[in-house]
Design an enzyme around this catalytic site. Structure first.
Site, PDB file in Angstrom:
ATOM      1  N   GLU A  28      45.031  38.336  39.306  1.00  6.78           N
ATOM      2  CA  GLU A  28      45.662  37.946  40.568  1.00  6.78           C
ATOM      3  C   GLU A  28      46.598  36.765  40.295  1.00  6.78           C
ATOM      4  O   GLU A  28      46.363  35.984  39.367  1.00  6.78           O
ATOM      5  CB  GLU A  28      44.563  37.527  41.570  1.00  6.78           C
ATOM      6  N   ASN A  73      43.577  38.157  47.618  1.00  6.56           N
ATOM      7  CA  ASN A  73      44.097  37.547  48.839  1.00  6.56           C
ATOM      8  C   ASN A  73      45.602  37.267  48.735  1.00  6.56           C
ATOM      9  O   ASN A  73      46.323  37.276  49.738  1.00  6.56           O
ATOM     10  CB  ASN A  73      43.348  36.245  49.134  1.00  6.56           C
ATOM     11  N   ASN A 173      44.240  44.489  50.696  1.00  2.47           N
ATOM     12  CA  ASN A 173      43.077  43.825  50.119  1.00  2.47           C
ATOM     13  C   ASN A 173      42.229  43.188  51.210  1.00  2.47           C
ATOM     14  O   ASN A 173      42.755  42.443  52.043  1.00  2.47           O
ATOM     15  CB  ASN A 173      43.536  42.722  49.154  1.00  2.47           C
ATOM     16  N   GLU A 174      40.941  43.485  51.222  1.00  4.37           N
ATOM     17  CA  GLU A 174      39.957  42.833  52.103  1.00  4.37           C
ATOM     18  C   GLU A 174      40.504  42.601  53.512  1.00  4.37           C
ATOM     19  O   GLU A 174      40.448  41.487  54.043  1.00  4.37           O
ATOM     20  CB  GLU A 174      39.473  41.512  51.479  1.00  4.37           C
ATOM     21  N   TYR A 245      30.416  39.607  45.158  1.00  5.74           N
ATOM     22  CA  TYR A 245      30.225  38.507  44.203  1.00  5.74           C
ATOM     23  C   TYR A 245      28.807  37.981  44.351  1.00  5.74           C
ATOM     24  O   TYR A 245      28.234  38.009  45.443  1.00  5.74           O
ATOM     25  CB  TYR A 245      31.229  37.382  44.480  1.00  5.74           C
ATOM     26  N   GLU A 293      36.320  44.754  42.942  1.00  6.57           N
ATOM     27  CA  GLU A 293      36.077  43.325  42.685  1.00  6.57           C
ATOM     28  C   GLU A 293      34.574  43.124  42.576  1.00  6.57           C
ATOM     29  O   GLU A 293      33.854  43.384  43.551  1.00  6.57           O
ATOM     30  CB  GLU A 293      36.624  42.439  43.805  1.00  6.57           C
ATOM     31  N   GLN A 350      37.548  38.045  37.622  1.00  9.58           N
ATOM     32  CA  GLN A 350      38.826  38.558  37.201  1.00  9.58           C
ATOM     33  C   GLN A 350      38.831  38.603  35.674  1.00  9.58           C
ATOM     34  O   GLN A 350      37.739  38.626  35.099  1.00  9.58           O
ATOM     35  CB  GLN A 350      39.931  37.693  37.786  1.00  9.58           C
TER      36      GLN A 350
END
Ligand code: AHR
Length: 504
Positions: A28, A73, A173-174, A245, A293, A350
């Site tokens: 990212e 993000n 994304n999200e 996560y 992720e 990542q």
């Protein structure tokens, strides 16, 4: 020592084919992932494009197959056009997701070239936060159309005669999270994702698309989000995303090691929801999962909360991983393999510096974090077919996940070389764990190639620039096989790979 864990596997009892793309990762525009991580012009270790060759070599050693880019993000406020053309003309912008300055010295053309040099497939996310179908279809045209149109000719003028051929695309994304720039309801997202998917595929019908699932399974909208989004997008996408996560801020090792059980439940819930929509709309198509992720993330929270805004490539999300984190990462990989029939892509988030297996010093050297090793082992040996293994193991009682097996394990069989590999974590903090595995259905006898172990007397042990080899794999000699029965002893709190091959 514990009672033995007793296991049975049959080479014909398959979970599914392992898609190599489950060994993906993520870069990212965040912290020092791009700048100082993969791109560091001026570093003597970098090539003529400014790409760090030491990092490319480590990525190849790690066995990464796919890299998601440019966010995260970040993508929800990104204008991809800022990152193309002459570098001195590219704008510096306020980057609102991570409150930094983005110089745009690295963009889609640099990323596509870097992917080719790193031998990885690109997975590109489009901005569905501040933008929509128009910019997304232009980006597909820029990347994949051969030439003779405005955007494809611009790519050629910018130095890339051949198309970048990006085949995997994430629709935002999200988008379920209120921290996201352009956060949406499931209805709003479902509609824009559907319309964006349509035009992206009209530009290039060969691409595959990932719709956003929930940011994690603790989201208040989890499951209803998936169902509603899929009702809008089912016929236009191939995958639904999952993100998760893990952390151990409570410093409770037994509970921490049990957390991948929650990931297993999450995957089962998403599969059930995909299949609910399949039934509801009477479809014959199956939606696959992209766990794009996943990782441990908590060590850097405090430092990041104190970071001054509007810096360029600051030290952000730089988690330094311990031995216990490597065990959790090992269990996560086992969990993904146990769902090889439905999880077809996954990204360790990542790749470099930002919650990453590889660390660098900007302008200096690089090293492997503890979590590098389980990923490398799974990517090198977890190929072919995932096998269903019956496990009868001693257990312990966890606070949040019920009875948890001390043995977390999966087996893989590679028909190309007839190798059978067992991946296992022993969660027991005080005792080693003997295992007895009966192997059925093989036409040849097996020998033990090696038993790789990652362990350390100190669960908080880390690797660093000064001491890069504190936590490294070693080999064990307890594994024996006779009459298709494997016995081995897994040291306490260890990650294990037992490699078996036909007797020559
Ligand atoms: O990987 C770090 C961040 O975690 C990503 O930008 C976002 O998608 C997730 O919340």
């Amino acid at each position: 020592m514990n009672n033995a864990a007793k296991c049975i596997l049959d080479v014909d009892y398959k979970i599914g084919n392992i898609d190599p793309r489950i060994y993906g990762s993520f870069i990212e525009h965040l912290g020092r992932a791009v700048y100082g991580g993969i791109y560091d012009p001026g570093n003597p270790l970098s090539d003529e494009n400014g790409f760090r060759q030491d990092v490319i070599d480590l990525i190849k050693e790690l066995g990464v197959t796919v890299v998601r880019y440019p966010g995260g993000n970040f993508v929800s406020g990104y204008n991809w056009e800022d990152g193309i053309g002459p570098k001195d003309k590219r704008p510096t912008r306020l980057e609102l997701a991570w409150r930094v300055l983005e110089t745009n010295q690295f963009g889609i053309d640099e990323f596509a070239l870097w992917c080719r040099k790193s031998n990885v497939l690109p997975m590109i996310a489009v901005n569905l936060g501040t933008r929509g179908p128009d910019e997304a279809r232009n980006l597909v045209e820029y990347c994949n159309h051969p030439g003779g149109t405005y955007w494809s000719d611009l790519r050629i003028a910018n130095g890339s005669k051949e198309p970048h051929n990006c085949k995997i695309w994430c629709l935002g994304n999200e988008m379920d999270g209120d921290w996201q720039i352009g956060h949406k309801t499931a209805y709003e997202y479902g509609r824009i994702a559907c319309e964006t998917a349509k035009v992206m595929k009209w530009v290039d019908p060969t691409i595959e698309l990932v719709a956003c699932g929930s940011s994690h399974n603790g989201m208040p909208t989890f499951a209803s989000w998936e169902a509603e989004v899929l009702e809008h997008t089912y016929n236009h996408v191939e995958y639904l995303s999952l993100h998760q996560y893990f952390g151990n801020s409570e410093d409770d090792l037994a509970e921490y090691l049990a957390k991948p059980v929650g990931m297993d439940n999450f995957i089962k819930g998403v599969i059930a929801t995909c299949d609910y929509v399949k039934a509801k709309i009477r479809s014959n198509k199956t939606i696959y999962l992209s766990f794009d992720e996943w990782n441990v993330w908590f060590h850097s929270w405090e430092a990041d909360s104190k970071l001054a805004p509007w810096q360029i490539a600051p030290n952000q999300l730089e988690d330094i991983y311990t031995m216990e984190d490597a065990l959790v990462v090992g269990s996560i990989l086992i969990t993904l393999l146990k769902h090889a029939d439905r999880v077809k892509m996954a990204c360790l988030a990542q790749l470099v510096n930002v919650i990453a297996p590889i660390m660098t010093e900007t302008g200096g050297s690089s090293w492997r974090q503890t979590i590098f090793y389980p990923f490398m082992h799974a990517a090198s040996y977890g190929k072919g077919i995932a096998l269903n293994m019956l496990v009868d193991s001693p257990t312990y009682e966890s606070k949040n996940f019920g009875d948890v097996s001390y043995l977390d394990s999966v087996a893989t069989y590679n028909p190309e070389n007839d190798e059978l590999n067992i991946f296992a974590v022993n969660r027991n903090a005080t005792d080693s764990l003997p295992i007895e595995l009966e192997i059925r259905g093989l036409k040849h006898n097996l020998r033990v190639v090696e038993h790789i172990v990652l362990d350390n007397p100190d669960m908080k042990a880390i690797n660093s620039k000064q001491q890069p080899n504190c936590v490294v794999p070693r080999t064990e000699s307890t594994a024996k096989i006779s009459d298709s029965k494997l016995t081995a002893v897994l040291p306490k709190l260890s990650w294990n790979v037992i490699r078996l091959a036909p007797v020559k």
